[in-house]
Design a protein around this motif. Structure first.
Motif, PDB file in Angstrom:
ATOM      1  N   VAL A   2       0.840  -1.207   0.000  1.00  0.00           N
ATOM      2  CA  VAL A   2       0.000   0.000   0.000  1.00  0.00           C
ATOM      3  C   VAL A   2       0.871   1.252   0.000  1.00  0.00           C
ATOM      4  O   VAL A   2       0.601   2.207  -0.732  1.00  0.00           O
ATOM      5  N   LEU A   3       1.924   1.252   0.810  1.00  0.00           N
ATOM      6  CA  LEU A   3       2.804   2.423   0.859  1.00  0.00           C
ATOM      7  C   LEU A   3       3.506   2.644  -0.477  1.00  0.00           C
ATOM      8  O   LEU A   3       3.685   3.782  -0.913  1.00  0.00           O
ATOM      9  N   LYS A   4       3.892   1.565  -1.145  1.00  0.00           N
ATOM     10  CA  LYS A   4       4.532   1.696  -2.458  1.00  0.00           C
ATOM     11  C   LYS A   4       3.546   2.205  -3.503  1.00  0.00           C
ATOM     12  O   LYS A   4       3.858   3.088  -4.299  1.00  0.00           O
ATOM     13  N   GLU A   5       2.341   1.644  -3.499  1.00  0.00           N
ATOM     14  CA  GLU A   5       1.369   1.962  -4.539  1.00  0.00           C
ATOM     15  C   GLU A   5       0.787   3.367  -4.401  1.00  0.00           C
ATOM     16  O   GLU A   5       0.708   4.114  -5.370  1.00  0.00           O
ATOM     17  N   TYR A   6       0.377   3.739  -3.188  1.00  0.00           N
ATOM     18  CA  TYR A   6      -0.345   4.998  -3.013  1.00  0.00           C
ATOM     19  C   TYR A   6       0.549   6.178  -2.644  1.00  0.00           C
ATOM     20  O   TYR A   6       0.226   7.316  -2.942  1.00  0.00           O
ATOM     21  N   PHE A   7       1.658   5.910  -1.949  1.00  0.00           N
ATOM     22  CA  PHE A   7       2.519   6.999  -1.507  1.00  0.00           C
ATOM     23  C   PHE A   7       3.857   7.025  -2.236  1.00  0.00           C
ATOM     24  O   PHE A   7       4.608   7.978  -2.107  1.00  0.00           O
ATOM     25  N   GLY A   8       4.196   5.963  -2.953  1.00  0.00           N
ATOM     26  CA  GLY A   8       5.460   5.911  -3.667  1.00  0.00           C
ATOM     27  C   GLY A   8       6.665   5.831  -2.748  1.00  0.00           C
ATOM     28  O   GLY A   8       7.744   6.301  -3.084  1.00  0.00           O
ATOM     29  N   VAL A   9       6.488   5.231  -1.573  1.00  0.00           N
ATOM     30  CA  VAL A   9       7.541   5.148  -0.566  1.00  0.00           C
ATOM     31  C   VAL A   9       7.841   3.679  -0.286  1.00  0.00           C
ATOM     32  O   VAL A   9       6.935   2.880  -0.086  1.00  0.00           O
ATOM     33  N   THR A  10       9.124   3.331  -0.269  1.00  0.00           N
ATOM     34  CA  THR A  10       9.530   1.981   0.120  1.00  0.00           C
ATOM     35  C   THR A  10      10.087   2.048   1.536  1.00  0.00           C
ATOM     36  O   THR A  10      11.132   2.659   1.764  1.00  0.00           O
ATOM     37  N   PRO A  11       9.406   1.449   2.516  1.00  0.00           N
ATOM     38  CA  PRO A  11       9.888   1.515   3.899  1.00  0.00           C
ATOM     39  C   PRO A  11      11.137   0.665   4.103  1.00  0.00           C
ATOM     40  O   PRO A  11      11.321  -0.360   3.455  1.00  0.00           O
ATOM     41  N   LEU A  12      11.989   1.119   5.022  1.00  0.00           N
ATOM     42  CA  LEU A  12      13.189   0.365   5.353  1.00  0.00           C
ATOM     43  C   LEU A  12      12.879  -0.782   6.309  1.00  0.00           C
ATOM     44  O   LEU A  12      13.458  -1.859   6.210  1.00  0.00           O
ATOM     45  N   GLU A  49      15.712   8.407   4.717  1.00  0.00           N
ATOM     46  CA  GLU A  49      16.055   9.785   5.091  1.00  0.00           C
ATOM     47  C   GLU A  49      15.375  10.791   4.170  1.00  0.00           C
ATOM     48  O   GLU A  49      15.370  10.623   2.950  1.00  0.00           O
ATOM     49  N   GLY A  50      14.800  11.825   4.755  1.00  0.00           N
ATOM     50  CA  GLY A  50      14.205  12.911   3.982  1.00  0.00           C
ATOM     51  C   GLY A  50      12.850  12.607   3.375  1.00  0.00           C
ATOM     52  O   GLY A  50      12.315  13.407   2.627  1.00  0.00           O
ATOM     53  N   VAL A  51      12.268  11.457   3.682  1.00  0.00           N
ATOM     54  CA  VAL A  51      10.969  11.077   3.127  1.00  0.00           C
ATOM     55  C   VAL A  51       9.950  11.043   4.251  1.00  0.00           C
ATOM     56  O   VAL A  51      10.222  10.545   5.336  1.00  0.00           O
ATOM     57  N   SER A  52       8.775  11.612   4.000  1.00  0.00           N
ATOM     58  CA  SER A  52       7.678  11.510   4.959  1.00  0.00           C
ATOM     59  C   SER A  52       6.388  11.291   4.182  1.00  0.00           C
ATOM     60  O   SER A  52       6.318  11.557   2.987  1.00  0.00           O
ATOM     61  N   LEU A  53       5.373  10.806   4.861  1.00  0.00           N
ATOM     62  CA  LEU A  53       4.097  10.555   4.195  1.00  0.00           C
ATOM     63  C   LEU A  53       3.313  11.842   3.991  1.00  0.00           C
ATOM     64  O   LEU A  53       2.402  11.889   3.184  1.00  0.00           O
ATOM     65  N   GLU A  54       3.661  12.908   4.707  1.00  0.00           N
ATOM     66  CA  GLU A  54       2.928  14.161   4.592  1.00  0.00           C
ATOM     67  C   GLU A  54       3.267  14.905   3.306  1.00  0.00           C
ATOM     68  O   GLU A  54       2.433  15.564   2.730  1.00  0.00           O
ATOM     69  N   ASN A  55       4.528  14.799   2.848  1.00  0.00           N
ATOM     70  CA  ASN A  55       4.909  15.580   1.673  1.00  0.00           C
ATOM     71  C   ASN A  55       4.753  14.804   0.373  1.00  0.00           C
ATOM     72  O   ASN A  55       5.196  15.245  -0.665  1.00  0.00           O
ATOM     73  N   THR A  56       4.093  13.648   0.418  1.00  0.00           N
ATOM     74  CA  THR A  56       3.817  12.897  -0.802  1.00  0.00           C
ATOM     75  C   THR A  56       2.365  13.109  -1.187  1.00  0.00           C
ATOM     76  O   THR A  56       1.516  13.381  -0.345  1.00  0.00           O
ATOM     77  N   GLU A  57       2.078  13.000  -2.450  1.00  0.00           N
ATOM     78  CA  GLU A  57       0.706  13.174  -2.913  1.00  0.00           C
ATOM     79  C   GLU A  57       0.101  11.816  -3.184  1.00  0.00           C
ATOM     80  O   GLU A  57       0.657  11.012  -3.915  1.00  0.00           O
ATOM     81  N   ALA A  58      -1.056  11.564  -2.571  1.00  0.00           N
ATOM     82  CA  ALA A  58      -1.717  10.265  -2.741  1.00  0.00           C
ATOM     83  C   ALA A  58      -2.700  10.321  -3.882  1.00  0.00           C
ATOM     84  O   ALA A  58      -3.236  11.306  -4.230  1.00  0.00           O
TER      85      ALA A  58
END
Length: 93
Positions: A41-51, A84-93
């Motif tokens: 879900v994080l990859k698909e909607y937020f474009g973020v890969t968690p560590l 580093e430098g990535v947050s869920l607030e500054n990404t567009e869903a």
């Protein structure tokens, strides 16, 4: 498979705000979500890969109100370490 609707909220408390400075976000979800499902879900909607993802299951408390027995909802919390430098607030869903 998890869906974006399974994520209930991002938790903002004193403890979680301190963790956010370290790059950890606390997400509250429904109990059926798994670590791999949340990762997708994080990859698909937020474009973020968690560590790293740690999970915590919280069972619902039994409460009484005017003599009637009820139970709070069961929830699952995930502690998600972001790069580093990535947050869920500054990404567009």
């Amino acid at each position: 498979m998890a869906d974006i609707t399974d994520i209930k909220t991002i938790i903002y408390t004193e403890k979680t705000l301190g963790l956010q400075e370290q790059g950890v976000v606390v997400i509250q979800t429904s109990p059926k979500v798994t670590k791999n499902g949340l990762k997708e879900v994080l990859k698909e909607y937020f474009g973020v890969t968690p560590l790293r993802i740690n999970s915590l299951r919280i069972t619902g408390k039994v409460k009484r109100f005017r003599g009637k027995v009820g139970q709070r909802d069961e929830i699952k919390k995930f502690y998600v370490k972001l790069p580093e430098g990535v947050s869920l607030e500054n990404t567009e869903a």
